[in-house]
Design a protein around this motif. Structure first.
Motif, mmCIF file in Angstrom:
data_model
loop_
_atom_site.group_PDB
_atom_site.id
_atom_site.type_symbol
_atom_site.label_atom_id
_atom_site.label_comp_id
_atom_site.label_asym_id
_atom_site.label_seq_id
_atom_site.Cartn_x
_atom_site.Cartn_y
_atom_site.Cartn_z
ATOM 1 N N ALA B 28 0.839 -1.202 0.000
ATOM 2 C CA ALA B 28 0.000 0.000 0.000
ATOM 3 C C ALA B 28 0.871 1.249 0.000
ATOM 4 C CB ALA B 28 -0.910 -0.011 1.213
ATOM 5 N N VAL B 29 1.836 1.268 0.904
ATOM 6 C CA VAL B 29 2.721 2.430 0.976
ATOM 7 C C VAL B 29 3.468 2.586 -0.345
ATOM 8 C CG1 VAL B 29 4.794 3.350 2.082
ATOM 9 C CG2 VAL B 29 3.000 2.335 3.457
ATOM 10 N N ALA B 33 2.930 5.718 -2.756
ATOM 11 C CA ALA B 33 4.070 6.624 -2.942
ATOM 12 C C ALA B 33 4.446 6.723 -4.422
ATOM 13 C CB ALA B 33 5.261 6.145 -2.123
ATOM 14 N N MET B 34 4.487 5.572 -5.097
ATOM 15 C CA MET B 34 4.863 5.582 -6.509
ATOM 16 C C MET B 34 3.841 6.360 -7.329
ATOM 17 S SD MET B 34 7.621 3.937 -6.691
ATOM 18 C CE MET B 34 8.064 3.049 -8.124
ATOM 19 N N MET B 35 2.572 6.069 -7.071
ATOM 20 C CA MET B 35 1.526 6.716 -7.844
ATOM 21 C C MET B 35 1.573 8.221 -7.671
ATOM 22 S SD MET B 35 -2.280 5.248 -7.835
ATOM 23 C CE MET B 35 -2.965 6.777 -7.263
ATOM 24 N N ARG B 36 1.667 8.611 -6.416
ATOM 25 C CA ARG B 36 1.675 10.035 -6.109
ATOM 26 C C ARG B 36 2.901 10.700 -6.731
ATOM 27 N NH1 ARG B 36 -1.861 13.254 -6.159
ATOM 28 N NH2 ARG B 36 -1.710 15.029 -4.784
ATOM 29 N N SER B 37 4.013 9.991 -6.674
ATOM 30 C CA SER B 37 5.243 10.584 -7.190
ATOM 31 C C SER B 37 5.165 10.765 -8.701
ATOM 32 C CB SER B 37 6.429 9.708 -6.817
ATOM 33 O OG SER B 37 7.604 10.331 -7.207
ATOM 34 N N MET B 395 8.597 2.401 2.448
ATOM 35 C CA MET B 395 9.303 3.646 2.131
ATOM 36 C C MET B 395 10.707 3.327 1.632
ATOM 37 S SD MET B 395 7.442 6.219 2.612
ATOM 38 C CE MET B 395 7.974 7.725 3.294
ATOM 39 N N GLY B 396 11.333 2.368 2.313
ATOM 40 C CA GLY B 396 12.699 2.009 1.955
ATOM 41 C C GLY B 396 12.790 1.492 0.527
ATOM 42 N N VAL B 397 11.741 0.769 0.106
ATOM 43 C CA VAL B 397 11.755 0.251 -1.263
ATOM 44 C C VAL B 397 11.418 1.362 -2.250
ATOM 45 C CG1 VAL B 397 10.640 -1.363 -2.850
ATOM 46 C CG2 VAL B 397 11.193 -2.094 -0.534
ATOM 47 N N GLN B 441 1.971 9.686 2.612
ATOM 48 C CA GLN B 441 1.487 8.339 2.291
ATOM 49 C C GLN B 441 1.716 7.418 3.482
ATOM 50 O OE1 GLN B 441 -0.299 8.414 -0.324
ATOM 51 N NE2 GLN B 441 0.613 10.424 -0.634
ATOM 52 N N ALA B 442 2.913 7.513 4.049
ATOM 53 C CA ALA B 442 3.249 6.666 5.193
ATOM 54 C C ALA B 442 2.300 6.945 6.342
ATOM 55 C CB ALA B 442 4.687 6.922 5.617
ATOM 56 N N ILE B 443 2.053 8.209 6.583
ATOM 57 C CA ILE B 443 1.203 8.564 7.721
ATOM 58 C C ILE B 443 -0.230 8.108 7.477
ATOM 59 C CG2 ILE B 443 0.176 10.512 8.943
ATOM 60 C CD1 ILE B 443 3.002 11.873 8.565
#
Ligand SMILES: Nc1ncnc2c1ncn2[C@@H]1O[C@H](COP(=O)(O)OP(=O)(O)O)[C@@H](O)[C@H]1O
Ligand SMILES: [Mg+2]
Lengths: 224, 472
Positions: B28-29, B33-37, B395-397, B441-443
């Motif tokens: 999910a994260v 994150a990818m989509m938003r970025s 996040m790390g990935v 995204q993480a939050i």
């Protein structure tokens, strides 16, 4: 003064429309140091009675005194705290917390009571010694036999220094020899340390070892 | 035996369930994150292309210019403005422009044109029009020569016939137009030689002009030809002039390519009679984030307080683009919300399962004296543990991948790429650099985990002990 006094207790389950009266007109006193069996066929109300004595459930009517406390009036965290300090429980099976070792299971009760770590370690060790499992301190429940697990459960019940131990059919899932061992150990604890045991059973061999037998039939005490 | 340790062991007990939960949080994260970025990256590329490469992030104008962009609402060529890059640290470049509409004609062909007076040298680092200079063109003659050449295959010849009249600023664009498959270098060299098109970009002192390719095609113009421009000048004066064509430009934006004529600023001022006047100054910024944009606007507004000019942001100037981004952003966020919902129910499901499987254990714990709140806390710690692990790994990935594709944007190919190029955009899919959106995204995922735990944890608090003990 008796450790337990049950006065005119009735318990009716009202779930799913059908009313089931599990206990009727129960009057019972248990003295300190007794080794008492609650006996009766399946469905006679043994578990219900033990649950009421242990404050796990409330009577529909009547009163129950444990020590100098009326447990039927206790609620919420006070009731849980009361159980933590005054009553030891042994259930039929799967008593132990699977992720904790035998020793840690015994320690857990003392941790909940706030006993310092070093002290509870010592006590847990000596309790396991008492039930003959000092060498299994680090074993996980899954590494122990059913009989050994029940003995750890007894050690755990003793850890809180309770007024008495309630054991609901503790031997029901054990083979004859393990059941015999468990009972011998309980008897010894009763004789040497004066631990009060109240246990239910429908196994005649177990009944034979009890010092006092309370016979339940259809929720009524027939003999005590 | 601390609760943390107990929680850790509980997680370890059912490794499969724990792994499934952690990976669902992780993905999910990661996806969010990818989509938003990608989304934010495409917006900033759009802005860079449309704003940074032409209109500028800020413009200094006459306060009336926005309502009536005529020559009468021009502003003087102020020293203070030329010096802005030295005075305001966030200003990267500033260029003056004089814009006017004119009728352009050659012989008996006439068309409306946008005459843009520029400082060619400054513009090279701003809208870099010189990079659009046409270097290859399939002229009549070129096509005929290629068709007659025996070394060239029929397939290429038929393509070349279709491309008659087309113009290209670079060898790569020429090669792309010939087809997706790589062509033999000797063939490409022949075509390059045949199509080679002379022309140069104007410099400040020239009196020539550069004409956009579609306009040139319409007017049948070639380098060296003359073009007549007619317009209304400053305060109703009439403007007219004849200019030689120095070069053609192929402007990515098709609308501009249809009408633009570049002229040195001083000649445009002569043409219109707007001596020492410009329509606006376009400003590019080093940092164009919303906050810096606002700050720089305020700073420049204050500096030029007494000059009867106003500073506008690209958002005020280009509402269409703002709306386009906003509406795309809305659908992007809707998709994210959907993703969050999936996560929510995924976690909710595993938590419910976990509670169900452990009901007996919970019953035993409460019987022997564990307070319900403590038990709930324990389970909550377990969930937060899984959530944190999932979020941290997620996040790390994502971070290295986002960083990589931020630095090396994915190059689009095929029709999508052509469409984007035609609309004046680079055919790239860059990712946005790290920013608050990532941590958001993480939050959000963490909050989803917490929300998904509320109901199950309430159930633990309300659990019926005797039922729980009987539960297998
Ligand atoms: N939670 C409950 N809801 C409804 N009926 C119950 C519940 N628990 C026990 N009973 C009923 O009460 C009676 C006594 O049950 P129980 O105390 O479990 O007997 P025992 O332990 O002797 O087998 C039985 O008829 C049983 O079906
Ligand atoms: Mg029973």
């Amino acid at each position: 003064m008796a450790v337990i006094e049950v006065i005119n207790v009735e318990k009716t389950y009202n779930e799913s429309q059908i009313k089931v009266t599990a206990l009727k007109n129960i009057n019972l006193t248990i003295e300190a140091g007794e080794f008492t069996a609650i006996v009766g066929p399946s469905g006679s109300g043994k578990t219900t009675l033990l649950n009421l004595l242990g404050g796990l459930d409330k009577p529909t009517s009547g009163r129950i005194r444990v020590g100098d406390v009326w447990v039927d009036t206790l609620k919420g965290s006070k009731l849980i705290n009361f159980r933590l300090h005054h009553i030891g429980f042994v259930f039929q099976s799967y008593n132990l917390i699977p992720v904790l070792s035998a020793g840690e299971n015994v320690e857990l009760i003392m941790q909940l009571q706030g006993v310092p770590a070093a002290e509870r370690r010592k006590i847990a060790y000596s309790l396991l010694e008492k039930v003959g499992l000092a060498d299994r301190y680090k074993s996980k429940p899954s590494q122990l036999s059913g009989g050994q697990q029940q003995r750890v459960a007894v050690a755990r019940a003793l850890a809180s220094k309770p007024n008495f131990i309630l054991a609901d059919e503790p031997t029901a899932n054990l083979d004859g020899k393990s059941a015999e061992n468990l009972l011998q150990m309980m008897e010894l604890l009763n004789k040497d340390d004066g631990v009060t045991f109240i246990f239910s059973t429908h196994d005649q061999r177990v009944v034979n070892r009890a010092h006092r037998v309370v016979v339940l039939e259809d929720g009524v005490i027939k003999e005590s | 035996m601390s609760y943390l340790k107990l929680a850790q062991r509980n997680l370890w007990r059912n490794k499969r369930r724990t792994l499934i939960t952690i990976s669902s949080i992780l993905f999910a994260v990661f996806f969010a994150a990818m989509m938003r970025s990608f989304q934010l990256g495409s917006y900033s590329l759009m802005i860079d292309n449309a704003i940074g490469a032409y209109s500028g992030y800020l413009q200094i104008q006459n306060p009336d210019y926005a309502d009536d962009p005529s020559l009468d609402n021009t502003i003087p060529q102020l020293e203070e403005i030329t010096a802005l890059p030295q005075k305001v640290s966030n200003v990267k470049a500033v260029v003056p422009r004089l814009e006017t509409f004119a009728l352009a004609s050659t012989g008996n062909l006439t068309k409306g044109a946008l005459v843009l007076g520029i400082l060619p040298e400054s513009e090279k680092n701003f809208s870099h029009p010189q990079s659009f200079l046409v270097k290859y063109r399939f002229t009549n003659q070129a096509v005929r020569n290629i068709v007659d050449n025996p070394n060239i295959t029929e397939a290429i010849k038929s393509k070349v016939k279709i491309l008659e009249g087309e113009m290209y600023p670079t060898e790569k664009k020429l090669a792309d137009a010939l087809g997706d498959e790589a062509i033999d270098t000797t063939v490409l060299n022949i075509i390059k030689r045949e199509c080679h098109y002379n022309g140069r970009f104007i410099s400040a002192s020239d009196s020539e002009v550069v004409v956009s390719s579609r306009l040139a095609k319409f007017l049948n113009l070639n380098v060296g030809d003359s073009i007549i421009l007619m317009s209304q000048g400053y305060h109703g004066s009439s403007a007219a002039g004849i200019y030689r064509v120095a070069g053609l430009v192929k402007i990515p934006n098709p609308e501009l390519d249809n009408k633009l004529i570049y002229m040195p600023l001083s000649k445009a001022q002569d043409f219109t009679g707007c001596y020492n006047l410009v329509s606006y100054w376009a400003i590019n910024l080093k940092n164009a984030s919303d906050e810096s944009l606002q700050n720089t606007q305020d700073v420049i507004n204050n500096m030029l307080d007494s000059k009867n000019v106003t500073v506008k942001t690209w958002k005020e100037l280009n509402r269409v683009l703002v709306q386009q981004i906003e509406s795309d952003n809305k659908s992007g966020i809707a998709f994210l919300v959907l993703l969050y919902f999936v996560v929510f129910f995924g976690i909710f499901g595993t938590v419910i399962m976990m509670i169900y499987e452990r009901t007996h254990e919970f019953g035993v714990l409460i019987s022997v004296g564990m307070q319900r709140k403590k038990l709930a806390t324990l389970v909550f710690i377990e969930l937060i543990f899984m959530a944190l692990i999932g979020v941290v790994i997620g996040m790390g990935v994502s971070m290295p991948i986002i960083h990589y594709y931020h630095v090396h944007p994915i190059a689009l190919t095929g029709n999508t790429a052509k469409m984007m190029v035609d609309m004046g955009f680079e055919p790239l899919m860059p990712m946005a650099p790290f920013g608050p959106y990532l941590y958001r995204q993480a939050i959000v995922v963490l909050v989803m985990v917490v929300l998904a735990s509320i109901y199950p944890i309430r159930r633990i608090i309300k659990i019926n002990v005797t039922d729980a003990i009987r539960h297998r």
